[in-house]
Design an enzyme around this catalytic site. Structure first.
Site, PDB file in Angstrom:
ATOM      1  N   TYR A  76      48.902 -66.218  -7.708  1.00 23.72           N
ATOM      2  CA  TYR A  76      49.387 -65.037  -7.624  1.00 23.72           C
ATOM      3  C   TYR A  76      48.937 -64.207  -6.599  1.00 23.72           C
ATOM      4  O   TYR A  76      49.525 -62.831  -6.198  1.00 23.72           O
ATOM      5  CB  TYR A  76      49.171 -64.355  -9.041  1.00 23.72           C
ATOM      6  CG  TYR A  76      47.582 -64.083  -9.332  1.00 23.72           C
ATOM      7  CD1 TYR A  76      47.127 -62.986  -8.781  1.00 23.72           C
ATOM      8  CD2 TYR A  76      46.757 -65.035  -9.739  1.00 23.72           C
ATOM      9  CE1 TYR A  76      45.586 -62.630  -9.019  1.00 23.72           C
ATOM     10  CE2 TYR A  76      45.418 -64.992 -10.018  1.00 23.72           C
ATOM     11  CZ  TYR A  76      44.885 -63.733  -9.513  1.00 23.72           C
ATOM     12  OH  TYR A  76      43.462 -63.559  -9.749  1.00 23.72           O
ATOM     13  N   ASP A 103      47.386 -71.004 -21.375  1.00 22.44           N
ATOM     14  CA  ASP A 103      48.142 -71.544 -20.130  1.00 22.44           C
ATOM     15  C   ASP A 103      49.436 -71.881 -20.677  1.00 22.44           C
ATOM     16  O   ASP A 103      50.606 -71.589 -19.797  1.00 22.44           O
ATOM     17  CB  ASP A 103      47.344 -72.501 -19.360  1.00 22.44           C
ATOM     18  CG  ASP A 103      46.332 -71.738 -18.590  1.00 22.44           C
ATOM     19  OD1 ASP A 103      46.269 -70.652 -18.080  1.00 22.44           O
ATOM     20  OD2 ASP A 103      45.201 -72.271 -18.303  1.00 22.44           O
ATOM     21  N   LYS A 141      37.897 -75.904 -16.943  1.00 25.51           N
ATOM     22  CA  LYS A 141      38.864 -75.931 -18.158  1.00 25.51           C
ATOM     23  C   LYS A 141      38.789 -77.319 -18.725  1.00 25.51           C
ATOM     24  O   LYS A 141      39.220 -77.280 -19.978  1.00 25.51           O
ATOM     25  CB  LYS A 141      40.323 -75.920 -17.863  1.00 25.51           C
ATOM     26  CG  LYS A 141      40.698 -74.395 -17.265  1.00 25.51           C
ATOM     27  CD  LYS A 141      41.990 -74.183 -16.909  1.00 25.51           C
ATOM     28  CE  LYS A 141      42.140 -72.895 -16.377  1.00 25.51           C
ATOM     29  NZ  LYS A 141      43.912 -72.441 -16.174  1.00 25.51           N
ATOM     30  N   ASN A 198      41.299 -72.994 -21.830  1.00 26.76           N
ATOM     31  CA  ASN A 198      41.275 -71.590 -20.908  1.00 26.76           C
ATOM     32  C   ASN A 198      40.913 -70.366 -21.702  1.00 26.76           C
ATOM     33  O   ASN A 198      40.784 -69.216 -21.187  1.00 26.76           O
ATOM     34  CB  ASN A 198      42.686 -71.303 -20.117  1.00 26.76           C
ATOM     35  CG  ASN A 198      43.549 -70.660 -21.273  1.00 26.76           C
ATOM     36  OD1 ASN A 198      43.910 -71.107 -22.076  1.00 26.76           O
ATOM     37  ND2 ASN A 198      44.096 -69.690 -20.364  1.00 26.76           N
ATOM     38  N   SER A 204      39.279 -62.631  -9.415  1.00 26.65           N
ATOM     39  CA  SER A 204      40.025 -63.002 -10.468  1.00 26.65           C
ATOM     40  C   SER A 204      40.875 -61.873 -11.024  1.00 26.65           C
ATOM     41  O   SER A 204      40.613 -60.690 -10.874  1.00 26.65           O
ATOM     42  CB  SER A 204      38.843 -63.204 -11.564  1.00 26.65           C
ATOM     43  OG  SER A 204      38.899 -62.419 -12.644  1.00 26.65           O
TER      44      SER A 204
END
Length: 251
Positions: A213, A108, A72, A93, A22
């Site tokens: 990412y 988000d 979510k 989130n 994370s």
């Protein structure tokens, strides 16, 4: 003195499944260190969202939580209240603890909208959203607010999806100038995976946006780059949504 200091030490965390990778824990750990804050941020890796109640009851000084894949949407029935935007989106989130109540938010949306906007040009009128999970709902809401038409792509036929991957053609890809990957395909360590679509339809008028990412450039983005497309990974979105969460927790 120690008791007074302990009261200042607030705890925040991330709820998800298989989240050792994370971003949030490292980001907030650095933030607290750099800003001289005594707080901590921990990962709550849950096999089932039903375990959330135990976490809340057994964690002292818990002030706020982020929520990631796959919870979510599943977390919503466990909350006392949703803020207006989270209710419209249908995904949460960020959770704020207020007077014993759990309030759900969606940051988000904010992160995606503000990281995409600087790259938009007049010809960016239509978007394909790859995936139909909780993250994709925030993306759809942001596109709607930006006045961009969007269509969902799913692995299997479902009411919410306009296409399945096997139906995508180069002409269809050419007709959507923004393509957003909301699936986990290509996340480290499975870096050779990518959504199954005809990449030859991508042009230099396209934006390819990947919510992933890690790695910094997924195979999805690489395939767009070699076609001349503008490519964006999920890092700026994550930073923006994290700061928005922090703002909500401290209101």
């Amino acid at each position: 003195m120690d008791n007074a200091q302990d009261k200042l030490k607030l705890k925040f965390g991330l709820v998800g499944k298989n989240i050792s990778y994370s971003f949030s824990r490292g980001y907030f750990g650095d933030k607290f260190s750099n800003e001289g804050l005594p707080h901590t941020y921990v990962n709550f890796d849950l096999e089932s969202i039903d375990k959330l109640k135990d976490i809340i009851e057994n964690t002292s000084n818990l002030k706020g939580l982020n929520v990631t894949i796959p919870y979510k949407e599943e977390v919503i029935p466990l909350l006392d209240k949703l803020n207006k935007r989270a209710k419209k989106i249908g995904a949460v989130n960020t959770i704020k603890f207020k007077k014993g109540k759990l309030i759900g938010y969606n940051t988000d949306y904010y992160g995606f909208k503000n990281s995409l906007s600087p790259h938009l040009k007049k010809h960016h009128k239509r978007a394909l959203i790859l995936g139909t999970g909780g993250a994709s709902k925030a993306i759809a809401h942001a596109l709607k607010k930006l006045g961009i038409e969007y269509h969902y792509v799913s692995r299997i036929k479902r009411e919410s999806a306009n296409y399945i991957y096997s139906e995508l053609t180069e002409d269809i890809i050419r007709s959507f100038q923004i393509i957003i990957n909301c699936t986990p395909l290509g996340t480290f360590p499975n870096i050779n995976e990518c959504p199954d679509m005809p990449y030859d339809g991508i042009t230099d008028n396209h934006i390819l946006y990947d919510l992933i990412y890690n790695p910094e450039e997924t195979k999805f983005l690489y395939c767009g780059k070699i076609k001349g497309a503008t490519t964006i990974n999920g890092l700026d979105m994550l930073k923006l949504q994290a700061e928005k969460s922090w703002e909500i927790w401290n209101k």
